[in-house]
Design an enzyme around this catalytic site. Sequence first.
Site, PDB file in Angstrom:
ATOM      1  N   GLU A 206      46.398  -2.104  68.762  1.00 27.94           N
ATOM      2  CA  GLU A 206      47.254  -1.933  67.321  1.00 27.94           C
ATOM      3  C   GLU A 206      48.522  -1.613  67.693  1.00 27.94           C
ATOM      4  O   GLU A 206      48.921  -0.651  68.672  1.00 27.94           O
ATOM      5  CB  GLU A 206      46.820  -0.686  66.603  1.00 27.94           C
ATOM      6  CG  GLU A 206      47.686  -0.404  65.351  1.00 27.94           C
ATOM      7  CD  GLU A 206      47.003   0.314  64.341  1.00 27.94           C
ATOM      8  OE1 GLU A 206      47.831   0.828  63.412  1.00 27.94           O
ATOM      9  OE2 GLU A 206      45.934   0.785  64.437  1.00 27.94           O
ATOM     10  N   LYS A 222      43.848  -1.511  59.525  1.00 24.01           N
ATOM     11  CA  LYS A 222      42.677  -0.879  58.652  1.00 24.01           C
ATOM     12  C   LYS A 222      41.724  -1.275  58.169  1.00 24.01           C
ATOM     13  O   LYS A 222      42.060  -2.639  57.506  1.00 24.01           O
ATOM     14  CB  LYS A 222      43.642  -0.124  57.540  1.00 24.01           C
ATOM     15  CG  LYS A 222      43.324   1.335  57.114  1.00 24.01           C
ATOM     16  CD  LYS A 222      43.595   2.205  57.974  1.00 24.01           C
ATOM     17  CE  LYS A 222      43.293   3.552  57.711  1.00 24.01           C
ATOM     18  NZ  LYS A 222      42.786   4.608  59.227  1.00 24.01           N
TER      19      LYS A 222
END
Length: 395
Positions: A206, A222
């Site tokens: 990420e 997410k």
Amino acid sequence: MRKIGPYGVETLPQVLVDAPAAPAGCRDSLVERARLQWHLADGGDPAVLAEEFLAAHGLDLRDLNRPAAHGPVLCGAALYLSAAAGAQLAGVPTTAPEPAPTLPDLAVVIYDHGPTRAPAAPDDPPWWLGPWTESWTPAQHAAAVDTVRAAIGRGDIYQTNLVGHAAAPYSGDPLPALRRLGALPGARYGGVLTGDGWAIGCASPETLVEVHDGQIITRPIKGTRPATATGRAELLTSAKERAEHIMIVDLERNDLARIARTGTVTVDELFTVRRWCDLWQAESTVRAHAAHGLGLADLLRATCPGGSVTGAPKLAALTHIAAAEPVGRGASMGALGWIAPGRIDLGLTIRTAAADGHALHTWAGGGITWDSDPTAEVAEAAAKTAPVRATLAGR
């Protein structure tokens, strides 16, 4: 005490530099020239300290729209910021005890180029990793999920990320294990950062924040499912996962709007499914033009800690996190990456482990919404940490 200056030969780990996001072509010739290490107890503003330290060593990032020139030998710098330091920057200090207190809360390491070095021949002592001890039981984790859901029901928050910790004793050299972790498939920020008596291994996919040519980019992740055809279909069709994801995208848009030119925040990709090890994860890309005069310190204040590991609204979520989690987040859920003239590239330290002189530490968790099922949230955290622990053990 704050430590400034390079480590001596006696204490600097004799491994090739493998800092996450460092240029691949430079990693076998980087030499440490200066280092700043800082703990919360030292006092001061870690964002300002990092900016000033880099400027003092020829990497002036007080205006990210102004091109920075390479020095005669300067390559760049590794930057690490803990979750606790990020919470302090946000104005919500943490109170939970840190499970690995020898780790700094800020580390900035300046590198330049030296002679190309060949990797040393492996001569590792036997590696042993003991059983993991969790910082909370599955029942306590599930109870924390229920507490967050109750807060959502009252309207205090919309979403909060809960993170658990585990530690395992070891014997032998932890660096090969941490380097294996950094080599996991999908680790956009794979690598290792070391210090005197500590080391961090990262396999994060990420992007917390990337800056180049006046562009600011963040890629929040997410939503998680097993990397099977069924898991991918479930992720794409899950109303709960999509709602959770979009909340964080909106939060990231707001974070970037604070430091961007008016009207320049855009979402390039929304809910794109990508693979990390044996998991599917949903990722979006948010982009903006940096405001005039934006410097590194203000960039860190706006983006740390990352919204995908806090929740929304961010400050309220951080308050609930401080009350719910039994130990600090340590090296996880912070920032780790590379800073060079013309580019900043910092990963969010999910899928991250740390070693002190006695134990390895891992962290894992997930975002909690009103629709969260406590049992499923406990299982998701276990699924995220399973590849990390298996890799550290050598499996």
